[in-house]
Write an enzyme that holds these catalytic residues in place. Sequence first.
Site, PDB file in Angstrom:
ATOM      1  N   CYS A 166      -2.217 -23.783   2.585  1.00 54.91           N
ATOM      2  CA  CYS A 166      -0.885 -23.272   2.950  1.00 54.91           C
ATOM      3  C   CYS A 166      -0.999 -21.893   3.582  1.00 54.91           C
ATOM      4  CB  CYS A 166       0.018 -23.210   1.720  1.00 54.91           C
ATOM      5  SG  CYS A 166       0.315 -24.806   0.943  1.00 54.91           S
TER       6      CYS A 166
ATOM      7  N   SER B   1       0.149 -18.600  14.739  1.00 56.75           N
ATOM      8  CA  SER B   1      -1.030 -17.945  15.306  1.00 56.75           C
ATOM      9  C   SER B   1      -1.178 -16.520  14.787  1.00 56.75           C
ATOM     10  CB  SER B   1      -0.930 -17.927  16.834  1.00 56.75           C
ATOM     11  OG  SER B   1      -0.951 -19.243  17.352  1.00 56.75           O
TER      12      SER B   1
ATOM     13  N   TRP C  93       4.447 -26.665   8.376  1.00 58.37           N
ATOM     14  CA  TRP C  93       3.372 -27.418   9.022  1.00 58.37           C
ATOM     15  C   TRP C  93       2.195 -27.620   8.072  1.00 58.37           C
ATOM     16  CZ3 TRP C  93       5.561 -29.657  12.786  1.00 58.37           C
ATOM     17  CH2 TRP C  93       6.482 -28.991  13.595  1.00 58.37           C
ATOM     18  N   ILE C  94       2.490 -27.924   6.826  1.00 55.37           N
ATOM     19  CA  ILE C  94       1.448 -28.069   5.815  1.00 55.37           C
ATOM     20  C   ILE C  94       1.007 -29.536   5.742  1.00 55.37           C
ATOM     21  CG2 ILE C  94       0.808 -27.683   3.424  1.00 55.37           C
ATOM     22  CD1 ILE C  94       1.473 -25.148   5.126  1.00 55.37           C
TER      23      ILE C  94
ATOM     24  N   LYS D  68      -9.223 -57.589  35.714  1.00 53.70           N
ATOM     25  CA  LYS D  68      -9.570 -57.853  37.107  1.00 53.70           C
ATOM     26  C   LYS D  68      -8.471 -57.396  38.059  1.00 53.70           C
ATOM     27  CE  LYS D  68     -12.807 -61.662  36.423  1.00 53.70           C
ATOM     28  NZ  LYS D  68     -13.155 -63.056  36.809  1.00 53.70           N
TER      29      LYS D  68
ATOM     30  N   ARG E 284     -23.262 -16.406  11.197  1.00 58.75           N
ATOM     31  CA  ARG E 284     -21.916 -16.166  11.696  1.00 58.75           C
ATOM     32  C   ARG E 284     -21.566 -17.239  12.720  1.00 58.75           C
ATOM     33  NH1 ARG E 284     -18.095 -12.198  12.028  1.00 58.75           N
ATOM     34  NH2 ARG E 284     -16.921 -12.073  13.967  1.00 58.75           N
TER      35      ARG E 284
ATOM     36  N   GLY F 155      -0.380 -49.835  33.507  1.00 55.45           N
ATOM     37  CA  GLY F 155       0.869 -50.060  32.775  1.00 55.45           C
ATOM     38  C   GLY F 155       0.641 -50.488  31.347  1.00 55.45           C
TER      39      GLY F 155
ATOM     40  N   GLU G 240      -4.838 -25.853  13.311  1.00 55.54           N
ATOM     41  CA  GLU G 240      -6.007 -25.063  12.907  1.00 55.54           C
ATOM     42  C   GLU G 240      -6.381 -24.034  13.972  1.00 55.54           C
ATOM     43  OE1 GLU G 240      -9.745 -25.648   9.972  1.00 55.54           O
ATOM     44  OE2 GLU G 240      -8.200 -27.136  10.288  1.00 55.54           O
TER      45      GLU G 240
ATOM     46  N   THR H  53      -4.324 -22.651  17.651  1.00 56.36           N
ATOM     47  CA  THR H  53      -4.126 -23.205  18.988  1.00 56.36           C
ATOM     48  C   THR H  53      -5.331 -22.873  19.873  1.00 56.36           C
ATOM     49  OG1 THR H  53      -3.070 -21.241  19.911  1.00 56.36           O
ATOM     50  CG2 THR H  53      -1.636 -22.809  18.759  1.00 56.36           C
TER      51      THR H  53
END
Length: 379
Positions: free
Chosen positions: A123, A131, A155-156, A268, A310, A339, A362, A364
């Site tokens: 959370c 962000s 958004w959890i 085809k 790192r 289509g 996670e 943007t």
Amino acid sequence: MQFELTDEQQALQAAARRFARDEIAPVAAQYDQSSEFPRHIIKMAWELGLSSTAIPADYGGLGLSSLDNCLVTEEIAWACSGIGTSIMCNDLGLMPIIIAGSEAQKKEWLTRCAAEFSLISFCLSEPDAGSDVAGLQLLAEKDGSDYVLSGTKCWISNGGVADLYTVFATLDRASRHQGICAFIVPADLPGISRGKKEDKLGQRASNTCSIHFDRVRIPASQRLGAEGEGFKIAMRTLDRTRPPIAALATGIAQRALDESTAYAMQRKAFGSPIGDFQAIQFMLADMAKEIEAARLLTHKSAWLVDQGQRASKSSSIAKCFATDAAMRITVDAVQVFGGNGYTKEYPVEKLMRDAKLMQIYEGTNQIQRLVIARELFRG
């Protein structure tokens, strides 16, 4: 440089592939349409050792490496990335405890999650702090030896069905990253309520909702790390969990290529399979080279995590490249199908919808580019 998987990794990959293709792929469209949460499938994954994979062996888990996790995640995403997100959500939610938990906290919470099937959510995001993590507003007020949480997360992933949350809150909304703390929060505490489940474009089998905290009391024994270390814990968590996100995107892209190749050989036009035409061949070739690059970047970033090095830049490169590639590849897959690709009778339109989320959650891909640039300037 060694690119070959070990015998154990090949066996793990094969097990994940069988599970994905036998148990997930046949029902993926059904769960996409209904948006029902596939709890029994996630439990099956946990029973097979394909969920909560990062719990160390000392606490009853399998202690799989980041690379191991990526191998599993790619196979599951090939079948359905929505179900894949719900499965891998446990490792994201547990990672703050693995990274920053005391020995007592690890014994209590990791051992429990290894022994009993549970769903865990991470959370961090809020209505006005996605962000901009340092701008989060969920307040943690000190009250004696306890903390009282008030505010909202949004958004959890798995938020509406989770048994346990790792929650990030601030002691002072004006202090930015310096006041952030991380907490282990059982989902059944008084004051916790769940908002409506989001009706999403893609990855509809994953449960996503808001979580409201109305003066939820948390003992200090459930704070992870010291006061003010929450931001660092969140960033270290994301460095370690972005490689599996890249693997998830690679799995989506691989499925799109597999479906497109098979379709190009049997569909085809002008008296020949469309795969005989250079325009289609070039599209498939571009898909293949991007998938190969995405997979190598993913494995490199996972390897760095496993080596204790790192991995901020490498993880962000892998996540950004793989998810952008998945979006391009799935759009092209729909084009190959023409289509037919625009209808739900074929799987590629779902892959395209699922791929879009990969560029957003996670972190943007715009944020990933900022991380990469910052690492370049750091030199």
